[in-house]
Motif scaffolding. Structure first.
Motif, PDB file in Angstrom:
ATOM      1  N   ASP A 120       0.809  -1.224   0.000  1.00  5.22           N
ATOM      2  CA  ASP A 120       0.000   0.000   0.000  1.00  5.22           C
ATOM      3  C   ASP A 120       0.839   1.270   0.000  1.00  5.22           C
ATOM      4  N   LEU A 121       2.108   1.164   0.328  1.00 11.57           N
ATOM      5  CA  LEU A 121       2.976   2.339   0.324  1.00 11.57           C
ATOM      6  C   LEU A 121       2.933   3.030  -1.031  1.00 11.57           C
ATOM      7  N   PHE A 122       2.901   2.229  -2.087  1.00  8.94           N
ATOM      8  CA  PHE A 122       2.977   2.792  -3.437  1.00  8.94           C
ATOM      9  C   PHE A 122       1.608   3.127  -4.015  1.00  8.94           C
ATOM     10  N   GLY A 123       0.545   2.612  -3.414  1.00  8.11           N
ATOM     11  CA  GLY A 123      -0.805   2.964  -3.823  1.00  8.11           C
ATOM     12  C   GLY A 123      -1.104   2.534  -5.247  1.00  8.11           C
ATOM     13  N   PRO A 124      -2.372   2.592  -5.654  1.00  4.53           N
ATOM     14  CA  PRO A 124      -2.736   2.167  -7.004  1.00  4.53           C
ATOM     15  C   PRO A 124      -2.172   3.083  -8.078  1.00  4.53           C
ATOM     16  N   ARG A 125      -2.383   4.395  -7.955  1.00  3.53           N
ATOM     17  CA  ARG A 125      -1.853   5.392  -8.898  1.00  3.53           C
ATOM     18  C   ARG A 125      -1.972   4.945 -10.355  1.00  3.53           C
ATOM     19  N   GLY A 126      -3.114   4.409 -10.730  1.00  2.00           N
ATOM     20  CA  GLY A 126      -3.336   4.017 -12.116  1.00  2.00           C
ATOM     21  C   GLY A 126      -2.749   2.675 -12.488  1.00  2.00           C
ATOM     22  N   ALA A 127      -2.198   1.954 -11.515  1.00  2.59           N
ATOM     23  CA  ALA A 127      -1.602   0.654 -11.819  1.00  2.59           C
ATOM     24  C   ALA A 127      -2.686  -0.343 -12.209  1.00  2.59           C
ATOM     25  N   GLU A 128      -2.344  -1.222 -13.133  1.00  2.25           N
ATOM     26  CA  GLU A 128      -3.264  -2.279 -13.550  1.00  2.25           C
ATOM     27  C   GLU A 128      -3.060  -3.511 -12.681  1.00  2.25           C
ATOM     28  N   GLU A 129      -4.158  -4.185 -12.373  1.00  4.51           N
ATOM     29  CA  GLU A 129      -4.096  -5.371 -11.532  1.00  4.51           C
ATOM     30  C   GLU A 129      -4.230  -6.628 -12.388  1.00  4.51           C
ATOM     31  N   PHE A 130      -3.430  -7.646 -12.058  1.00  6.80           N
ATOM     32  CA  PHE A 130      -3.435  -8.898 -12.794  1.00  6.80           C
ATOM     33  C   PHE A 130      -3.526 -10.066 -11.828  1.00  6.80           C
ATOM     34  N   VAL A 131      -3.998 -11.186 -12.355  1.00  7.33           N
ATOM     35  CA  VAL A 131      -4.116 -12.408 -11.578  1.00  7.33           C
ATOM     36  C   VAL A 131      -2.867 -13.257 -11.750  1.00  7.33           C
ATOM     37  N   SER A 132      -2.383 -13.821 -10.657  1.00  2.47           N
ATOM     38  CA  SER A 132      -1.276 -14.778 -10.687  1.00  2.47           C
ATOM     39  C   SER A 132      -1.808 -16.090 -10.103  1.00  2.47           C
ATOM     40  N   PRO A 133      -2.166 -17.067 -10.949  1.00  2.08           N
ATOM     41  CA  PRO A 133      -2.759 -18.317 -10.457  1.00  2.08           C
ATOM     42  C   PRO A 133      -1.792 -19.087  -9.563  1.00  2.08           C
ATOM     43  N   VAL A 134      -2.352 -19.808  -8.590  1.00  2.00           N
ATOM     44  CA  VAL A 134      -1.544 -20.602  -7.679  1.00  2.00           C
ATOM     45  C   VAL A 134      -2.143 -21.993  -7.514  1.00  2.00           C
ATOM     46  N   ILE A 135      -1.274 -22.925  -7.106  1.00  2.00           N
ATOM     47  CA  ILE A 135      -1.691 -24.275  -6.734  1.00  2.00           C
ATOM     48  C   ILE A 135      -1.457 -24.424  -5.239  1.00  2.00           C
ATOM     49  N   ASP A 136      -2.493 -24.750  -4.501  1.00  2.00           N
ATOM     50  CA  ASP A 136      -2.386 -24.951  -3.061  1.00  2.00           C
ATOM     51  C   ASP A 136      -2.214 -26.441  -2.782  1.00  2.00           C
ATOM     52  N   VAL A 137      -1.037 -26.807  -2.269  1.00  2.00           N
ATOM     53  CA  VAL A 137      -0.796 -28.197  -1.878  1.00  2.00           C
ATOM     54  C   VAL A 137      -0.495 -28.279  -0.377  1.00  2.00           C
ATOM     55  N   GLY A 138      -0.963 -27.285   0.351  1.00  2.00           N
ATOM     56  CA  GLY A 138      -0.686 -27.214   1.774  1.00  2.00           C
ATOM     57  C   GLY A 138      -1.254 -28.380   2.573  1.00  2.00           C
ATOM     58  N   GLU A 139      -2.316 -29.006   2.064  1.00  2.00           N
ATOM     59  CA  GLU A 139      -2.908 -30.159   2.744  1.00  2.00           C
ATOM     60  C   GLU A 139      -2.408 -31.484   2.171  1.00  2.00           C
ATOM     61  N   GLY A 140      -1.409 -31.405   1.288  1.00  2.00           N
ATOM     62  CA  GLY A 140      -0.859 -32.615   0.689  1.00  2.00           C
ATOM     63  C   GLY A 140      -1.323 -32.799  -0.739  1.00  2.00           C
ATOM     64  N   TYR A 141      -0.542 -33.562  -1.487  1.00  2.00           N
ATOM     65  CA  TYR A 141      -0.854 -33.749  -2.901  1.00  2.00           C
ATOM     66  C   TYR A 141      -2.140 -34.541  -3.102  1.00  2.00           C
ATOM     67  N   ALA A 142      -2.418 -35.507  -2.264  1.00  2.00           N
ATOM     68  CA  ALA A 142      -3.627 -36.322  -2.432  1.00  2.00           C
ATOM     69  C   ALA A 142      -4.879 -35.452  -2.384  1.00  2.00           C
TER      70      ALA A 142
END
Length: 361
Positions: free
Chosen positions: A122-144
């Protein structure tokens, strides 16, 4: 900013106590432990770029913040590793009273440009910046658990990929996976595949830039807990058919450079590789794989969630900021115009592919 002092140094001038303070502040941030935000990544970039700097923020003589950046001409700054870093920003003590203008002034910057600014900066604020999605894989509960989730959300994808892996084994030889391959010759093979892919799709070849090639090779040798290079390889009959090089912390694997041997394309070796990586990452105590910004069908099939990143700049009033807007914003807006219109974006993608084919790549 009573009691606050900011000094700017080259990354190699940080002592071990300051590096430890950096790690401690980062651990308290509550953000995912991206290896790009660790001091080791900044030090690696400093080894290949002379413009790397770090602003050290001190309060009553105690380090309370670090701002890694690249300093260019006319006060034009960029995020450290700009163009290849997938997570950017400052590492600050929560609640520190500091403005972007104060920080940029101390760094003699009129502009600080970013293309993967971490959510919560938040220090830099939006100031016209575009927002993008960075997909993730959650394996915190294990691969199964992850595989079961895939079976529910993308059953055809999972069945098809697993069937292709079995067919690859029958037709090309025993399939073997190595999560952390140390052979530098395989890294060279991956970079050659990736360069060909960039050219084939009409995109700029990152590995044509010496500093990026050298950076990746050096990070391959890094074994720091917070930022370690990981080369994962899928073999068939001892021949590499797909590979990925990324960076890991104790809990996050940042997916960076994946590619494969196009002679094996019918088996979708890249998808097989990513499933094996998710399984091995979970076994190694990693809870999340960050697939990185950018749309791709394979990311949509594999993802379980997303992070948010921003592209734009933080500026101080002055001629440097005006020059930046005149030189960068028209191109950024044109790119956004195309990206937000699927038909136009598809046409642009096909045109890039045609350019690659005309080049003969």
């Amino acid at each position: 900013m009573s009691g606050v002092r900011i000094r700017v140094v080259r990354p190699g001038e940080l002592d071990e106590g300051e590096a430890d303070s950096w790690r401690g502040l980062r651990a308290k941030s509550g953000a995912p432990a991206s290896p790009f935000m660790e001091p080791e990544f900044t030090l690696a970039v400093a080894g290949v770029r002379q413009d790397a700097r770090v602003a050290v923020v001190e309060e009553d003589g105690v380090p309370v913040g670090f701002f890694p950046h690249q300093k260019g001409l006319f006060g034009h700054g960029r995020a450290i590793g700009f163009g290849v870093s997938d997570c950017q920003g400052a590492v600050l003590r929560p609640g520190l009273r500091l403005s972007a203008d104060e920080l940029l002034r101390a760094c003699s910057l009129s502009v600080w440009e970013f293309d993967n600014l971490e959510a919560g900066q938040d220090l830099f604020g939006p100031r016209g910046a575009e927002e993008f999605v960075s997909p993730v894989i959650d394996v915190g509960e294990g691969y199964a658990v992850y595989e079961e989730r895939l079976r529910g959300q993308s059953p055809k994808f999972l069945r098809t990929t697993q069937a292709k892996e079995r067919r690859l084994g029958r037709q090309s030889g025993e399939v073997r996976f190595v999560f952390d391959e140390r052979d530098p010759s395989v890294l060279r093979t991956l970079m050659a595949w990736k360069s060909a892919q960039y050219r084939r799709t009409g995109r700029r070849d990152r590995f044509a830039r010496e500093w990026i090639t050298t950076l990746v090779r050096r990070l391959h040798g890094s074994r720091a807990p917070g930022c370690s290079g990981v080369l994962s390889v899928l073999y068939a009959a001892e021949h590499p058919v797909a590979a990925h090089f990324g960076l890991r912390s104790r809990t996050v694997l940042s997916c960076w450079f994946p590619s494969y041997d196009t002679a094996y394309a019918k088996y979708s070796p890249g998808l097989i590789l990513h499933l094996r990586m998710a399984e091995a990452a979970a076994a190694a105590g990693i809870g999340m794989l960050d697939l990185g910004r950018g749309a791709a069908e394979y990311k949509d099939a594999l993802r379980t969630g997303e992070l948010r990143v921003r592209e734009g700049s933080s500026t101080r009033p002055g001629p440097g900021a005006v020059l930046h807007r005149l030189s960068r914003e028209p191109g950024r807006r044109a790119h956004g115009f195309v990206r937000d219109r699927p038909r136009l974006a598809g046409y642009a993608q096909r045109t890039l592919g045609l350019i690659g084919r005309l080049r003969g790549d």
